[in-house]
Design a protein around this motif. Structure first.
Motif, short mmCIF file in Angstrom:
data_model
loop_
_atom_site.label_atom_id
_atom_site.label_comp_id
_atom_site.label_asym_id
_atom_site.label_seq_id
_atom_site.Cartn_x
_atom_site.Cartn_y
_atom_site.Cartn_z
N ASP A 187 -14.36 -21.59 -18.76
CA ASP A 187 -14.08 -22.80 -17.84
C ASP A 187 -14.30 -23.73 -18.48
OD1 ASP A 187 -12.71 -20.91 -15.98
OD2 ASP A 187 -14.01 -20.96 -15.00
N ASN A 222 -12.32 -24.92 -21.12
CA ASN A 222 -10.74 -25.20 -20.82
C ASN A 222 -11.02 -26.28 -20.00
OD1 ASN A 222 -9.26 -22.64 -21.22
ND2 ASN A 222 -9.99 -22.08 -19.63
N TYR A 223 -12.17 -27.06 -18.80
CA TYR A 223 -12.51 -28.13 -18.59
C TYR A 223 -11.89 -29.40 -19.47
CZ TYR A 223 -13.83 -25.82 -14.79
OH TYR A 223 -13.92 -24.64 -13.15
N GLN A 280 -16.90 -15.86 -18.02
CA GLN A 280 -15.95 -17.05 -17.21
C GLN A 280 -16.03 -18.33 -17.49
OE1 GLN A 280 -14.18 -14.88 -13.59
NE2 GLN A 280 -14.87 -17.80 -12.93
N THR A 287 -17.50 -23.61 -10.29
CA THR A 287 -17.15 -23.82 -11.41
C THR A 287 -17.19 -25.32 -12.10
OG1 THR A 287 -17.07 -21.50 -11.88
CG2 THR A 287 -17.15 -22.92 -13.52
N ALA A 288 -16.75 -25.66 -11.12
CA ALA A 288 -15.71 -27.11 -11.44
C ALA A 288 -16.90 -28.44 -11.00
CB ALA A 288 -14.47 -27.67 -11.36
#
Length: 572
Positions: free
Chosen positions: A90, A93-94, A86, A54-55
């Motif tokens: 994410d 949040n990033y 999710q 994901t990142a």
């Protein structure tokens, strides 16, 4: 290992991931992030689940967004609702210290009206499941004519779930010039079809061989008879204090039965399968993610998209047919740099499949003996001791009670006190596993410890014959209910049950033999008197039991092997 700051990311994104506790990039992040930032080439990224994909796509995707441009700029497709939510979370949040990107998740199982409202005005990034996205496209409420990047997350899983037609529709709808990033744990023919038809000269990046399992995962298997599978499962769980496990079953029925049995046996467990409502699925996942469930029993389809980083063990309650499924199952543990264990419980005829899996996944499988009752008790005892040693004492709270505690325990020596504290929880396991047999497969000609003569169960157990069977509509589940609910026999006293067409054999704790005999003789089944005999007096072929310390070992079947309705309905 290259630090994140050397991958070309902006300072605001670096600050965001630093606040999330990210220290150094994973191998797939180190490969993908600079490649995605430096070029508009299509990318194929092969990496196991739990390796930070994901990142790997989320960070460069956020950096490449033009905050002032209108319209959807990026589309991320995910196989499940859980993963969709999710991934969207994410990304937010990033970007906590970056621009105020608008990210919207759209998925099935939620009111479509609410999602349509969230899409106005158009977000910068849409994260979607294929089915819901096609619905929104067909309704004309989501335009993809400004999309410049498409991400296919867990592409192999989407195709395994039957989304090929939806993916074809979506990718054909994105007519603008765009870049496609495809992420997959395996490279199947179906995934290759997507790369051929919808990608242009893609660059392939891999943090491991195709279809290979994560090197952070240890692969072990246990061999037992079919009737001992549930007993073996409990032994493995009990011999692993602190386990956070995901248990995979092949069918919804098996998932239900194993989960119900484990709940009855006192485990903090829940089920995840297709017959549950979305609300029930969400509740189970929330409890598991928050640590309120120790074990989650699931089908492959229901577990797709699960991303819980602290899963210590994956347990295969039997082998899947496809090595790719095994790769996905095992990849639910050993995530984010942690180590994990993938356990498989099989019967002897399936052992050759282990060898095949080793060749196909390049994993090294180690056979371990099923823990004995004594070994389970020892593991639990020292876990209790360690827990007592490590417990945090709230001195201010407990101090006022200490005088009375000293007075109450004054007659005990230090050694006696230690033994009693350790025994508080240990006695439960000791009582349960005392005299439990060895359920490992014995060499030909060998005999299981605790097995008696023909027609007998384990030590302290008797094996009885009853003249009712499948033709009377009797199932193991119904017979257990008769013994435990109508006759008030403890479930721990009921052993192995073998049902044939016209009769059955079962093991029962010797202390309850007379009560069971008398109770059975008082009932009729389909207007026929029930007869009970000692199985050793009959030429039955039913033999040595496999009692699990007196506990039930076989999961009850919901129907006879010949199917429902083949025989008459029993009436106790």
């Amino acid at each position: 290992m290259t630090p994140f700051k050397n991958l070309g990311l902006n300072d605001d994104l670096l600050l965001g991931i630093e606040s999330l506790g990210f220290k150094t990039p994973t191998p797939i992040q180190e490969l993908v992030i600079p490649a995605a930032l430096e070029s508009d080439s299509d990318l194929i990224a092969l990496a196991h689940t739990g390796t930070g994909k994901t990142a790997a796509f989320g960070l460069p995707l956020l950096q490449l967004i033009d905050i002032d441009r209108k319209g959807v700029q990026a589309l991320i497709l995910c196989p499940t609702r859980e993963l969709c939510v999710q991934v969207a979370g994410d990304l937010v949040n990033y970007a906590a210290h970056a621009h105020q990107y608008k990210v919207v998740a759209v998925y099935g199982g939620a009111p479509i009206g609410d999602q349509i409202r969230q899409l106005k005005p158009a977000p910068h990034i849409v994260v979607a499941t294929p089915g819901r996205l096609v619905d929104l496209i067909n309704r004309g409420v989501l335009k993809l004519d400004s999309v410049s990047r498409v991400v296919l997350d867990e592409a192999d899983e989407m195709l395994n779930m039957g989304f090929k037609e939806s993916l074809d529709t979506i990718l054909a709808t994105v007519t603008t010039e765009h870049t496609t990033w495809l992420f997959s744990a395996t490279m199947s023919n179906e995934v290759r079809h997507i790369t051929r038809n919808y990608m242009s000269n893609p660059r392939e990046l891999s943090s491991g061989g195709r279809n290979q399992t994560n090197v952070n995962i240890e692969h072990v298997y246990y061999l037992c008879h079919a009737n001992d599978r549930y007993a073996a499962l409990k032994r493995v769980v009990d011999a692993t204090p602190g386990i956070v496990g995901l248990i995979f079953c092949r069918t919804k029925a098996e998932t239900r039965e194993v989960a119900e049995q484990m709940i009855r046996d006192g485990y903090d467990s829940g089920a995840l399968h297709g017959d549950l409502t979305q609300e029930d699925r969400d509740r189970a996942m929330t409890r598991f993610r928050e640590g309120n469930l120790q074990l989650l029993i699931a089908t492959d389809v229901a577990a797709r998209g699960i991303d819980v980083s602290n899963i210590t063990h994956v347990i295969n309650y039997g082998l899947p047919d496809d090595p790719e499924i095994y790769t996905h199952r095992s990849g639910r543990t050993g995530r984010a740099g942690r180590t994990g264990v993938s356990i498989t419980i099989i019967t002897p005829k399936m052992e050759e499949r282990i060898r095949q899996l080793e060749r196909q996944t390049k994993a090294n499988f180690k056979r371990l003996p099923i823990p004995t009752g004594d070994e389970v008790c020892e593991k639990q005892l020292f876990h209790i001791v360690q827990s007592i040693h490590d417990i945090e004492v709230q001195h201010d709270v407990i101090e006022p009670f200490m005088a009375k505690i000293y007075e109450a325990l004054n007659d005990l020596t230090k050694e006696e006190l230690i033994m009693r504290f350790a025994s508080v929880e240990f006695n439960r396991f000791l009582s349960y596993y005392q005299n439990a047999p060895d359920i490992n497969i014995q060499p030909k000609g060998g005999r299981r410890d605790g097995a008696g003569e023909r027609g007998r169960g384990t030590s302290g157990y008797s094996r009885l014959f009853v003249n009712i069977g499948e033709m009377d509509g009797v199932t193991k589940k119904e017979f257990i209910k008769l013994l435990t609910q109508k006759f008030s026999i403890p479930s721990a006293a009921v052993g192995r049950i073998d049902i044939s067409r016209s009769f059955l054999h079962f093991d029962i704790d010797g202390a309850y033999v007379d009560k069971v005999r008398q109770s059975l003789l008082q009932i009729t089944v389909n207007k026929r008197k029930v007869r009970v005999d000692d199985a050793s007096d009959r030429r039955s072929g039913g033999g040595g039991g496999d009692a699990e310390g007196g506990a039930r070992r076989e999961r009850p079947r919901t129907s006879s092997p010949r199917g429902k309705g083949d025989y008459g309905k029993k009436k106790w």
